[in-house]
Design an enzyme around this catalytic site. Structure first.
Site, PDB file in Angstrom:
ATOM      1  N   SER A  33       0.599  -1.263   0.038  1.00 19.09           N
ATOM      2  CA  SER A  33       0.010   0.161   0.118  1.00 19.09           C
ATOM      3  C   SER A  33       1.003   1.238  -0.081  1.00 19.09           C
ATOM      4  O   SER A  33       2.012   1.434   0.531  1.00 19.09           O
ATOM      5  CB  SER A  33      -0.931   0.028   1.205  1.00 19.09           C
ATOM      6  OG  SER A  33      -1.282   0.949   1.504  1.00 19.09           O
ATOM      7  N   TYR A  68      -1.382  -0.912  11.186  1.00 19.40           N
ATOM      8  CA  TYR A  68      -1.824  -1.616   9.696  1.00 19.40           C
ATOM      9  C   TYR A  68      -0.857  -1.230   8.649  1.00 19.40           C
ATOM     10  O   TYR A  68      -0.293  -2.083   8.091  1.00 19.40           O
ATOM     11  CB  TYR A  68      -3.321  -0.769   9.331  1.00 19.40           C
ATOM     12  CG  TYR A  68      -3.215  -1.122   7.744  1.00 19.40           C
ATOM     13  CD1 TYR A  68      -3.627  -2.418   7.358  1.00 19.40           C
ATOM     14  CD2 TYR A  68      -3.108  -0.058   6.772  1.00 19.40           C
ATOM     15  CE1 TYR A  68      -3.779  -2.522   5.752  1.00 19.40           C
ATOM     16  CE2 TYR A  68      -3.300  -0.255   5.482  1.00 19.40           C
ATOM     17  CZ  TYR A  68      -3.669  -1.535   4.775  1.00 19.40           C
ATOM     18  OH  TYR A  68      -3.675  -1.692   3.902  1.00 19.40           O
ATOM     19  N   LYS A  83       2.150  -4.012   6.553  1.00 18.73           N
ATOM     20  CA  LYS A  83       2.506  -3.939   5.306  1.00 18.73           C
ATOM     21  C   LYS A  83       4.016  -3.797   4.970  1.00 18.73           C
ATOM     22  O   LYS A  83       4.669  -4.410   4.386  1.00 18.73           O
ATOM     23  CB  LYS A  83       1.914  -2.731   4.566  1.00 18.73           C
ATOM     24  CG  LYS A  83       0.232  -2.764   4.276  1.00 18.73           C
ATOM     25  CD  LYS A  83      -0.144  -4.023   3.360  1.00 18.73           C
ATOM     26  CE  LYS A  83      -1.638  -4.225   3.444  1.00 18.73           C
ATOM     27  NZ  LYS A  83      -1.915  -5.749   2.916  1.00 18.73           N
TER      28      LYS A  83
END
Ligand code: NAD
Ligand code: UDP
Length: 345
Positions: free
Chosen positions: A129, A153, A157
């Protein structure tokens, strides 16, 4: 013979669109999803849209952390590659429940990689992302910008990207493509598949969509004092079909002997403000979106958009759709399925 592609999280928003594009491109797709944030109706709809290719899609309700179940699946057939979407993605929830995010996203990925290597499948495309750019110091974001994460979060990644780099370093037979998505929006032009988030949406367009169908009263605009064209935050919105096609390009790229562990931005290279996005949506839907100006959302970057030259040069991929098509297809999906998959007509 068609190649078998395992798609983790293939019942989800981006996964379901990618599975459809895979089928239409002649691949066989095997979806593994625990349906934590998706519906099996998405799989049935993909089959309907795939027409004569529908029999090339299989679905298994499996949690990635269930290693024996994953082992059994890999023992039953050979996969050319895995496209790995499965993961939790709500930023706010990740701040509240970091261990749940680390366990689901990181443990799930480690188990997947272990099972892949045990069965001789070393081709991976991973959903990273633009969040790994943190608050970028310069735009457009090139793949070489320094990486940082603003929340658990984002850290999942970042850590998974690092795990992939280490795995490739330890065994160069691995071919890994890390795709950094910018802001996926829109839906398949048929309006039969789209994004169906659980609870109140965190992201801009699912929120706008729910205001348009009368499920929510108004949109809070998080900050109108940024140093941008109209004061509101700027992002690089990308049509989900373009994003799905980016995965097909990545799977094809895996056949290139020069691929090691590569990273590509998938964005349009254009920045659009919150107000521009709302105006475009109002135009295509004919719906008024009442706005409430609110404080900045903590941790939000001011301007994020992609440098997309690397994907263009090396994947031969470029986004085709603009904001108007993104909003048109978002609205088409919303108006046909105002309550998502489960309660749609
Ligand atoms: P989504 O929630 O619609 O899809 C993810 C799917 O993974 C869901 O169907 C969920 O049920 C499944 N899943 C989650 N944990 C699982 C597990 N342990 N085992 C099996 N299945 C599991 O999300 P999406 O928007 O389609 O995103 C797909 C991927 O792309 C995610 O990894 C996400 O972090 C990443 N991504 C999304 C965006 C975005 O804005 N949508 C942006 C950048 C990156
Ligand atoms: N945004 C907003 N109201 C909302 C949701 C988002 O004003 O209810 C803004 C947000 O501040 C950002 C842009 O819309 O400038 C995109 O937000 P989103 O959460 O969709 O993506 P991200 O910030 O993760 O790139």
């Amino acid at each position: 013979m068609s190649q078998n592609i395992l798609v983790t999280g293939g019942a989800g928003y981006i996964g379901s669109h990618t599975v459809l594009q895979l089928l239409l491109s002649g691949y066989r797709a095997v979806v593994v999803d625990n349906l934590d944030n998706s519906s099996s109706v998405a799989i049935s709809r993909v089959k309907e849209l795939a027409g004569e290719h529908a029999s090339n899609l299989d679905f298994h309700k499996i949690d990635l952390r269930d290693k024996p179940a994953l082992e059994k699946l890999f023992a039953s057939m050979k996969f050319y590659a895995v496209i790995h979407f499965a993961g939790l993605k709500a930023v706010g929830e990740s701040v509240q429940k970091p261990l749940m995010y680390y366990d689901n996203n990181i443990t799930g990925t480690i188990i997947l990689l272990e099972v892949m290597v045990a069965h001789g499948c070393k081709n991976l495309v991973f959903s990273s992302s633009a969040t790994v750019y943190g608050s970028p110091k310069e735009v457009p974001c090139t793949e070489e910008l320094p990486l940082s994460a603003l929340n658990p979060y984002g850290r999942t990644k970042l850590y998974i990207e690092e795990i992939c780099r280490d795995v490739h370093q330890s065994d160069p037979e691995w071919k890994i493509i890390l795709l950094r998505y910018f802001n996926p929006v829109g839906a398949h032009p048929s309006g039969h598949i789209g994004e169906d988030p659980c609870g109140i949406p965190n992201n801009l367009m699912p929120f706008v969509q729910q205001v348009a169908v009368g499920r929510l009263p108004s949109l809070k605009v998080f900050g109108n004092d940024y140093k941008t064209k109209d004061g509101t935050g700027v992002r690089d919105y990308i049509h989900v079909i373009d994003l799905a096609d980016g995965h097909i390009a990545a799977v094809k790229k895996l056949a290139d002997p020069s691929v090691g562990c590569e990273v590509y931005n998938l964005g349009t290279g254009k920045g659009t403000s919150v107000l521009e996005m709302v105006t475009a949506f109002e135009k295509v839907s004919g719906k008024k979106i009442p706005l409430v100006m609110a404080a900045r959302r903590p941790g939000d970057a001011e301007i994020v958009y992609a440098a997309n030259g690397k994907a263009e040069r090396e994947l031969k991929w470029m986004a085709k759709y603009g904001i108007e098509e993104m909003c048109r297809d978002q609205w088409n999906w919303a108006s046909k399925n105002p309550y998502g998959y489960e309660k749609s007509a």
